[in-house]
Design a protein around this motif. Structure first.
Motif, PDB file in Angstrom:
ATOM      1  N   THR A  11      44.517  50.074 -41.530  1.00  0.00           N
ATOM      2  CA  THR A  11      43.488  49.028 -41.659  1.00  0.00           C
ATOM      3  C   THR A  11      42.221  49.633 -42.247  1.00  0.00           C
ATOM      4  N   ALA A  16      40.813  46.732 -47.297  1.00  0.00           N
ATOM      5  CA  ALA A  16      40.070  45.486 -47.124  1.00  0.00           C
ATOM      6  C   ALA A  16      39.256  45.118 -48.358  1.00  0.00           C
ATOM      7  N   ILE A  20      43.834  44.625 -51.051  1.00  0.00           N
ATOM      8  CA  ILE A  20      44.379  43.305 -50.740  1.00  0.00           C
ATOM      9  C   ILE A  20      44.141  42.354 -51.908  1.00  0.00           C
ATOM     10  N   GLU A  47      41.574  38.376 -40.250  1.00  0.00           N
ATOM     11  CA  GLU A  47      40.473  38.361 -41.216  1.00  0.00           C
ATOM     12  C   GLU A  47      40.953  38.258 -42.649  1.00  0.00           C
ATOM     13  N   HIS A  48      42.178  38.737 -42.922  1.00  0.00           N
ATOM     14  CA  HIS A  48      42.658  38.784 -44.304  1.00  0.00           C
ATOM     15  C   HIS A  48      43.885  37.905 -44.552  1.00  0.00           C
TER      16      HIS A  48
END
Length: 335
Positions: A11, A16, A20, A47-48
């Motif tokens: 992560t 991020a 992604i 969140e993603h």
């Protein structure tokens, strides 16, 4: 395979902020995220907009809906995660440095090769339009025979990225494995030449702990005879980055180009004067993922292969050894 389905291992900030979006921009799907912390994995997934999270590597790799993995964990974890992914039949795009030792890096690349899998090293800088323009200009003979190069990659490491990079030697912290390894790959790419020896000195400017270096200057000798200087640091708040190559018939001056962002420019200076090279900027990570996915589909190879990852690691490890011993150190590029 029309759509590549990805699993993310780690992560990380780079996942991020860059990867992604790059995967989705290329039509890829992200099926799952794995972190050693179940809570962190679940939060990251939420969140993603990633459908599934897990804290178990076997759970992610055992999924039939994953074709490839992107690994962005801390450096000491890469070896076992790459080997496990290869054993599970997943293509691998791994962050640099591939591992902490050359033997481990070679084992990782060999396992992927044996399984017929694509393996790439996420050296983003060779995807920069500035560096590709410099490489093309050199190949076209526009500066004559390259004699010297200089890389300015001294930056300020922001607090949210400091962590293990400045206080965990066992995780592969320090500026050499974090930044110099990028210089090595970018020099090899732009010059289309291989380094054979290095001398270096390191410094501690107040950020590095546990005897980790936060600054380094090195000089690389290439097979052609070219000498390249590298200046890397975590501690310079106001420096700009750059990449220069000087030949016997001209110079290429790249400015603001050792960066994750698609920016910078390149000046060509010869007896005829100065001119800016034409630069068509593109998101570095989008290009990296596109070439990786093309390679999986049987079209070409990743921007930086696993073998490139071994070679850049070899330069970084030799730089660290040269600084430790105070002697010129040979670079072993066997893959």
């Amino acid at each position: 395979m029309s759509t590549l389905r990805w699993g993310l291992i780690g992560t990380s900030t780079i996942a991020a902020q860059h990867m992604i979006g790059a995967i989705r921009a290329n039509g890829g799907e992200i099926a799952a995220i794995m972190s050693a912390s179940a809570d962190r994995a679940a939060t990251f997934a939420r969140e993603h907009a990633i459908p599934r999270s897990t804290s178990r590597l076997d759970d992610l790799l055992g999924s039939d809906d994953i074709d490839a993995v992107y690994i962005s964990t801390t450096n000491e974890l890469h070896r076992d995660q790459v080997l496990a992914a290869a054993n599970a039949g997943k293509h691998v795009l791994c962050e640099k440095p591939l591992s902490l030792t050359l033997d481990d890096a070679r084992a990782m690349v060999a396992r992927c090769r044996e399984r017929g899998l694509v393996m790439g090293t996420n050296h983003h800088l060779r995807n920069a339009a500035t560096h590709r323009a410099m490489r093309e200009a050199i190949k076209a003979g526009r500066i004559g025979r390259p004699l010297f190069a200089r890389v300015f990659h001294a930056v300020y490491l922001p607090p949210h990225l400091q962590g293990w990079r400045i206080h965990k030697p066992e995780a592969g912290g320090g500026v050499i494995l974090d930044i110099t390894v990028h210089d090595a790959d970018t020099l090899r790419f732009v010059l289309d030449d291989e380094p054979v020896a290095v001398t270096a000195m390191t410094s501690q400017g107040g950020m590095g702990r546990e005897n980790l270096e936060d600054g380094v200057m090195g000089v690389l000798r290439f097979a052609s005879g070219l000498l390249a200087q590298c200046h890397d640091a975590f501690t310079t708040r106001y420096a700009t980055t750059g990449f220069e190559v000087h030949g016997d018939a001209g110079s290429l001056i790249g400015t603001d180009c050792m960066t994750q962002m698609p920016k910078g420019n390149v000046m060509l200076r010869t007896k005829d004067g100065e001119r800016q090279l034409s630069i068509a900027h593109e998101n570095l990570y989008v290009r990296s993922v596109r070439l990786f996915q093309d390679a999986v589909a049987g079209r070409g190879s990743p921007a930086a292969t696993g073998e490139d990852g071994i070679k850049s690691l070899s330069v970084a490890l030799a730089t660290r050894e040269a600084a430790r011993t105070g002697r010129e150190t040979a670079i072993y590029l066997k893959v």
